[in-house]
Design a protein around this motif. Structure first.
Motif, PDB file in Angstrom:
ATOM      1  N   LYS A 185     -37.563  -5.460 -35.150  1.00  0.00           N
ATOM      2  CA  LYS A 185     -37.107  -6.845 -35.316  1.00  0.00           C
ATOM      3  C   LYS A 185     -38.080  -7.615 -36.207  1.00  0.00           C
ATOM      4  O   LYS A 185     -39.279  -7.683 -35.927  1.00  0.00           O
ATOM      5  CB  LYS A 185     -37.000  -7.526 -33.955  1.00  0.00           C
ATOM      6  CG  LYS A 185     -36.444  -8.952 -34.036  1.00  0.00           C
ATOM      7  CD  LYS A 185     -36.291  -9.555 -32.645  1.00  0.00           C
ATOM      8  CE  LYS A 185     -35.754 -10.974 -32.739  1.00  0.00           C
ATOM      9  NZ  LYS A 185     -35.568 -11.577 -31.392  1.00  0.00           N
ATOM     10  N   PRO A 186     -37.616  -8.223 -37.292  1.00  0.00           N
ATOM     11  CA  PRO A 186     -38.500  -8.923 -38.230  1.00  0.00           C
ATOM     12  C   PRO A 186     -38.803 -10.358 -37.793  1.00  0.00           C
ATOM     13  O   PRO A 186     -38.647 -11.295 -38.561  1.00  0.00           O
ATOM     14  CB  PRO A 186     -37.700  -8.885 -39.531  1.00  0.00           C
ATOM     15  CG  PRO A 186     -36.289  -8.934 -39.087  1.00  0.00           C
ATOM     16  CD  PRO A 186     -36.231  -8.153 -37.796  1.00  0.00           C
ATOM     17  N   GLY A 187     -39.212 -10.528 -36.577  1.00  0.00           N
ATOM     18  CA  GLY A 187     -39.509 -11.859 -36.073  1.00  0.00           C
ATOM     19  C   GLY A 187     -39.941 -11.774 -34.630  1.00  0.00           C
ATOM     20  O   GLY A 187     -40.027 -10.686 -34.035  1.00  0.00           O
ATOM     21  N   PRO A 188     -40.239 -12.919 -33.985  1.00  0.00           N
ATOM     22  CA  PRO A 188     -40.710 -12.926 -32.599  1.00  0.00           C
ATOM     23  C   PRO A 188     -39.669 -12.348 -31.651  1.00  0.00           C
ATOM     24  O   PRO A 188     -38.464 -12.498 -31.846  1.00  0.00           O
ATOM     25  CB  PRO A 188     -40.955 -14.415 -32.313  1.00  0.00           C
ATOM     26  CG  PRO A 188     -41.069 -15.053 -33.652  1.00  0.00           C
ATOM     27  CD  PRO A 188     -40.191 -14.278 -34.573  1.00  0.00           C
ATOM     28  N   LEU A 189     -40.147 -11.696 -30.601  1.00  0.00           N
ATOM     29  CA  LEU A 189     -39.266 -11.148 -29.579  1.00  0.00           C
ATOM     30  C   LEU A 189     -38.980 -12.219 -28.531  1.00  0.00           C
ATOM     31  O   LEU A 189     -39.848 -13.040 -28.201  1.00  0.00           O
ATOM     32  CB  LEU A 189     -39.912  -9.937 -28.899  1.00  0.00           C
ATOM     33  CG  LEU A 189     -40.291  -8.754 -29.787  1.00  0.00           C
ATOM     34  CD1 LEU A 189     -40.892  -7.639 -28.932  1.00  0.00           C
ATOM     35  CD2 LEU A 189     -39.108  -8.242 -30.592  1.00  0.00           C
ATOM     36  N   ASP A 190     -37.751 -12.212 -27.989  1.00  0.00           N
ATOM     37  CA  ASP A 190     -37.463 -13.141 -26.903  1.00  0.00           C
ATOM     38  C   ASP A 190     -37.962 -12.553 -25.586  1.00  0.00           C
ATOM     39  O   ASP A 190     -38.521 -11.443 -25.546  1.00  0.00           O
ATOM     40  CB  ASP A 190     -35.961 -13.472 -26.851  1.00  0.00           C
ATOM     41  CG  ASP A 190     -35.086 -12.249 -26.587  1.00  0.00           C
ATOM     42  OD1 ASP A 190     -35.566 -11.292 -25.916  1.00  0.00           O
ATOM     43  OD2 ASP A 190     -33.926 -12.233 -27.052  1.00  0.00           O
ATOM     44  N   THR A 191     -37.758 -13.285 -24.501  1.00  0.00           N
ATOM     45  CA  THR A 191     -38.315 -12.887 -23.207  1.00  0.00           C
ATOM     46  C   THR A 191     -37.823 -11.520 -22.761  1.00  0.00           C
ATOM     47  O   THR A 191     -38.605 -10.672 -22.309  1.00  0.00           O
ATOM     48  CB  THR A 191     -37.962 -13.930 -22.140  1.00  0.00           C
ATOM     49  OG1 THR A 191     -38.478 -15.204 -22.544  1.00  0.00           O
ATOM     50  CG2 THR A 191     -38.563 -13.558 -20.795  1.00  0.00           C
ATOM     51  N   GLU A 192     -36.543 -11.267 -22.889  1.00  0.00           N
ATOM     52  CA  GLU A 192     -35.993  -9.987 -22.470  1.00  0.00           C
ATOM     53  C   GLU A 192     -36.490  -8.850 -23.350  1.00  0.00           C
ATOM     54  O   GLU A 192     -36.782  -7.741 -22.867  1.00  0.00           O
ATOM     55  CB  GLU A 192     -34.458 -10.045 -22.478  1.00  0.00           C
ATOM     56  CG  GLU A 192     -33.759  -8.730 -22.119  1.00  0.00           C
ATOM     57  CD  GLU A 192     -34.146  -8.189 -20.744  1.00  0.00           C
ATOM     58  OE1 GLU A 192     -33.992  -6.971 -20.524  1.00  0.00           O
ATOM     59  OE2 GLU A 192     -34.595  -8.986 -19.893  1.00  0.00           O
ATOM     60  N   GLU A 193     -36.575  -9.116 -24.663  1.00  0.00           N
ATOM     61  CA  GLU A 193     -37.066  -8.086 -25.578  1.00  0.00           C
ATOM     62  C   GLU A 193     -38.532  -7.747 -25.268  1.00  0.00           C
ATOM     63  O   GLU A 193     -38.936  -6.578 -25.335  1.00  0.00           O
ATOM     64  CB  GLU A 193     -36.908  -8.566 -27.021  1.00  0.00           C
ATOM     65  CG  GLU A 193     -35.443  -8.605 -27.477  1.00  0.00           C
ATOM     66  CD  GLU A 193     -35.271  -9.367 -28.781  1.00  0.00           C
ATOM     67  OE1 GLU A 193     -34.247  -9.136 -29.462  1.00  0.00           O
ATOM     68  OE2 GLU A 193     -36.142 -10.204 -29.125  1.00  0.00           O
ATOM     69  N   TRP A 194     -39.314  -8.762 -24.922  1.00  0.00           N
ATOM     70  CA  TRP A 194     -40.707  -8.503 -24.554  1.00  0.00           C
ATOM     71  C   TRP A 194     -40.774  -7.676 -23.266  1.00  0.00           C
ATOM     72  O   TRP A 194     -41.637  -6.812 -23.112  1.00  0.00           O
ATOM     73  CB  TRP A 194     -41.479  -9.806 -24.369  1.00  0.00           C
ATOM     74  CG  TRP A 194     -42.281 -10.180 -25.576  1.00  0.00           C
ATOM     75  CD1 TRP A 194     -42.151 -11.295 -26.339  1.00  0.00           C
ATOM     76  CD2 TRP A 194     -43.359  -9.421 -26.142  1.00  0.00           C
ATOM     77  NE1 TRP A 194     -43.063 -11.282 -27.362  1.00  0.00           N
ATOM     78  CE2 TRP A 194     -43.817 -10.139 -27.265  1.00  0.00           C
ATOM     79  CE3 TRP A 194     -43.969  -8.213 -25.830  1.00  0.00           C
ATOM     80  CZ2 TRP A 194     -44.866  -9.693 -28.063  1.00  0.00           C
ATOM     81  CZ3 TRP A 194     -45.018  -7.754 -26.620  1.00  0.00           C
ATOM     82  CH2 TRP A 194     -45.443  -8.500 -27.723  1.00  0.00           C
ATOM     83  N   ARG A 195     -39.883  -7.938 -22.340  1.00  0.00           N
ATOM     84  CA  ARG A 195     -39.871  -7.164 -21.105  1.00  0.00           C
ATOM     85  C   ARG A 195     -39.647  -5.686 -21.404  1.00  0.00           C
ATOM     86  O   ARG A 195     -40.307  -4.807 -20.832  1.00  0.00           O
ATOM     87  CB  ARG A 195     -38.772  -7.679 -20.167  1.00  0.00           C
ATOM     88  CG  ARG A 195     -38.789  -7.029 -18.775  1.00  0.00           C
ATOM     89  CD  ARG A 195     -37.518  -7.319 -18.019  1.00  0.00           C
ATOM     90  NE  ARG A 195     -36.355  -6.690 -18.640  1.00  0.00           N
ATOM     91  CZ  ARG A 195     -36.071  -5.391 -18.521  1.00  0.00           C
ATOM     92  NH1 ARG A 195     -36.853  -4.588 -17.788  1.00  0.00           N
ATOM     93  NH2 ARG A 195     -35.007  -4.891 -19.111  1.00  0.00           N
ATOM     94  N   VAL A 196     -38.724  -5.418 -22.327  1.00  0.00           N
ATOM     95  CA  VAL A 196     -38.453  -4.032 -22.717  1.00  0.00           C
ATOM     96  C   VAL A 196     -39.648  -3.441 -23.456  1.00  0.00           C
ATOM     97  O   VAL A 196     -40.085  -2.316 -23.166  1.00  0.00           O
ATOM     98  CB  VAL A 196     -37.183  -3.953 -23.585  1.00  0.00           C
ATOM     99  CG1 VAL A 196     -36.974  -2.523 -24.099  1.00  0.00           C
ATOM    100  CG2 VAL A 196     -35.962  -4.421 -22.797  1.00  0.00           C
ATOM    101  N   MET A 197     -40.207  -4.196 -24.410  1.00  0.00           N
ATOM    102  CA  MET A 197     -41.323  -3.692 -25.205  1.00  0.00           C
ATOM    103  C   MET A 197     -42.517  -3.328 -24.321  1.00  0.00           C
ATOM    104  O   MET A 197     -43.216  -2.331 -24.560  1.00  0.00           O
ATOM    105  CB  MET A 197     -41.742  -4.738 -26.242  1.00  0.00           C
ATOM    106  CG  MET A 197     -42.958  -4.333 -27.071  1.00  0.00           C
ATOM    107  SD  MET A 197     -42.674  -2.863 -28.088  1.00  0.00           S
ATOM    108  CE  MET A 197     -41.858  -3.629 -29.484  1.00  0.00           C
ATOM    109  N   ARG A 198     -42.728  -4.122 -23.286  1.00  0.00           N
ATOM    110  CA  ARG A 198     -43.887  -3.880 -22.432  1.00  0.00           C
ATOM    111  C   ARG A 198     -43.718  -2.674 -21.517  1.00  0.00           C
ATOM    112  O   ARG A 198     -44.630  -2.339 -20.757  1.00  0.00           O
ATOM    113  CB  ARG A 198     -44.172  -5.133 -21.602  1.00  0.00           C
ATOM    114  CG  ARG A 198     -44.737  -6.265 -22.451  1.00  0.00           C
ATOM    115  CD  ARG A 198     -45.088  -7.474 -21.617  1.00  0.00           C
ATOM    116  NE  ARG A 198     -45.717  -8.498 -22.432  1.00  0.00           N
ATOM    117  CZ  ARG A 198     -46.165  -9.660 -21.979  1.00  0.00           C
ATOM    118  NH1 ARG A 198     -46.036  -9.945 -20.683  1.00  0.00           N
ATOM    119  NH2 ARG A 198     -46.726 -10.536 -22.789  1.00  0.00           N
TER     120      ARG A 198
END
Length: 378
Positions: free
Chosen positions: A216-229
Motif C-alpha cells: 500500500k503506497p500510504g499509511p495503513l488504517d487500524t485494521e490493516e495495522w492489526r494484520v501487519m502486526r
C-alpha cells in the motif's frame, strides 16, 4: 615411487636415559622420535604447535608422574585424542587397570620387547589416523549441513523480501549490519555468526501478509495495522521450534524484531532485556535500513534525518548500549549501505569478499576485494 609423506612423531618420556635409548633405537627407523626425561618438558612438547602423534610414557618419574601427565592431557580437549601408551615396570593387573582407566590406550611392561613395542605403536597410530580421518569427515559433513541451512535461510529471507523490495538487497544489508553491530557490542564470534546468518529470516512472516496491505503506497488504517502486526507471529510459526541453534535463532529473531525497549512494541509487548538480544540487535539494523531506503509508503530519508530519528528512539525503541555499538560501527555500516544499495541492482548472487570492511581497510571506490560490479564502477 617412494612416499614423500613425513614420518609420524613419537614422544618418549622416561626419567632413565637407558630406557629412552632403547625405545629410540627401536623406533627411529620408522618414526621421528622426540625424547625427554621431564614430565614438565613433555607437557610443553605436547602443547606446542607440533604435538606428537603418539606418546610412550613412563609412570614412575620424579616431579610429574606419568599418571598425572595422562590426566592433564585427557582433560584438554585439544590434546586428549593423542594416544598414550604406558611403558613401565609396574606390572600388576591393578596397575594396568588404573593406567587404562585414566585414558591410556595400551600398557607395555618393562623390560620391553622391541617387536611388541613396534607392533603396538603401529596399531595405535593406525587407529589414531582412522579416528582423525573420521573426525575430519564428520566435521566436513557438519560444515556442509550448516552451509546448506544457511543458504536455505538466506533464500527464504529473499523470498519474503521480494514481496516488497524488487532487488532483495535489504536482507543482505541487514545481515552485514547485524554482524557489525554485534561485533562492536563485543559479542563472541560464534554468536555473531549465528545472528548474522539468521537475520535474513526476520521478515519471513510477510509471506502471509496480503499484497494490498504490504504494498500500500500510504499509511495503513487500524485494521490493516492489526494484520501487519501479525507477521512476527506468522514468521515464528513458519520457522517453527527447533533444537538446532541456527533455526531456533531465526525463529527468535522473526518473533522479536519489532519489540521495543520501553515495552510498546509488538507482538508481545516485551520490555528491556526481556527482549532477546538477537531481536534487539536486528531491530536497530531493520529500522535504520528502512529509514534510509525507498519503501512503497515513503522515500528514503537523508542520513542525518535517519540518525536523528534513531537518537530520538534511544531508550524508547532501542537498547541504549546496542545503539552505541551501532554508532561505533556506523562507518562500516555506511559502506555496506552503498555497496548493496538497491539502485545498484540485485547483488545477491555475487560472492563479494567483504573481509576488508571487517578488517577496517580502505576499499577503492567501485572495487570489492578484487571483484567489481559494473553499476558500482560507473
Amino acid at each position: 615411487m617412494s612416499s614423500l609423506l613425513p614420518k609420524q612423531s613419537i614422544l618418549v618420556v622416561d626419567d632413565v636415559p637407558e630406557n629412552i635409548d632403547l625405545l629410540s633405537e627401536t623406533l627411529v627407523d620408522d618414526y621421528r622420535v622426540r625424547v625427554t626425561t621431564s614430565g614438565e618438558k613433555a607437557l610443553q612438547i605436547v602443547y606446542s604447535d607440533e604435538p606428537p602423534d603418539l606418546i610412550l610414557l613412563d609412570i614412575m618419574m620424579p616431579g610429574l608422574s606419568g599418571l598425572e601427565i595422562c590426566r592433564r592431557l585427557k582433560a584438554n580437549p585439544d590434546r586428549r585424542r593423542i594416544p598414550i601408551i604406558f611403558v613401565t615396570a609396574m606390572s600388576t593387573a591393578a596397575d594396568e587397570e588404573r593406567g587404562l582407566a585414566i585414558g591410556a590406550v595400551d600398557y607395555i611392561t618393562k623390560p620391553i620387547s622391541p617387536p611388541i613395542v613396534k607392533a603396538r605403536v603401529r596399531t595405535h597410530l593406525a587407529l589414531y589416523d582412522q579416528a582423525r580421518e573420521l573426525e575430519r569427515m564428520v566435521h566436513q559433513r557438519t560444515a556442509e549441513l550448516l552451509t546448506t541451512r544457511q543458504q536455505i535461510i538466506r533464500r527464504l529471507g529473499r523470498a519474503a523480501e521480494f514481496k516488497d523490495n524488487e532487488t532483495g538487497n535489504h536482507v543482505l544489508r541487514m545481515s552485514h549490519y547485524v554482524r557489525l553491530i554485534a561485533e562492536a557490542y563485543g559479542l563472541g564470534q560464534e554468536a555473531t555468526d549465528i545472528i548474522a546468518n539468521t537475520a535474513p529470516m526476520h521478515d519471513i512472516g510477510k509471506i502471509g501478509i496480503p499484497d494490498a496491505i504490504l504494498l500500500k503506497p500510504g499509511p495503513l488504517d487500524t485494521e490493516e495495522w492489526r494484520v501487519m502486526r501479525q507477521h512476527p507471529l506468522m514468521g515464528a510459526k513458519i520457522i517453527g521450534k527447533h533444537e538446532n541453534e541456527l533455526l531456533e535463532t531465526a525463529r527468535v529473531i522473526a518473533l522479536n524484531h519489532h519489540e521495543k525497549w520501553n515495552g510498546s512494541g509488538y507482538p508481545r509487548g516485551l520490555k528491556g532485556t526481556d527482549i532477546p538480544l538477537e531481536g534487539r540487535i536486528v531491530a536497530i539494523a531493520d529500522v535504520f535500513d528502512a529509514l534510509v531506503s525507498v519503501r512503497p509508503y515513503k522515500p528514503a530519508f537523508p542520513l542525518d534525518e535517519a540518525l536523528r530519528i534513531l537518537k530520538h528512539e534511544d531508550g524508547r525503541h532501542f537498547d541504549p548500549q546496542l545503539l552505541q555499538a551501532f554508532h561505533k560501527a556506523l562507518p562500516d555500516i555506511l559502506r555496506i549501505r552503498d555497496i548493496y544499495a538497491d539502485e545498484n541492482g540485485a547483488l545477491t548472487d555475487l560472492e563479494f569478499r567483504l573481509q576488508e570492511i571487517y578488517d577496517h581497510r580502505e576499499i577503492p571506490e567501485g572495487h570489492l576485494g578484487g571483484l567489481t560490479h559494473p553499476k558500482l564502477d560507473n
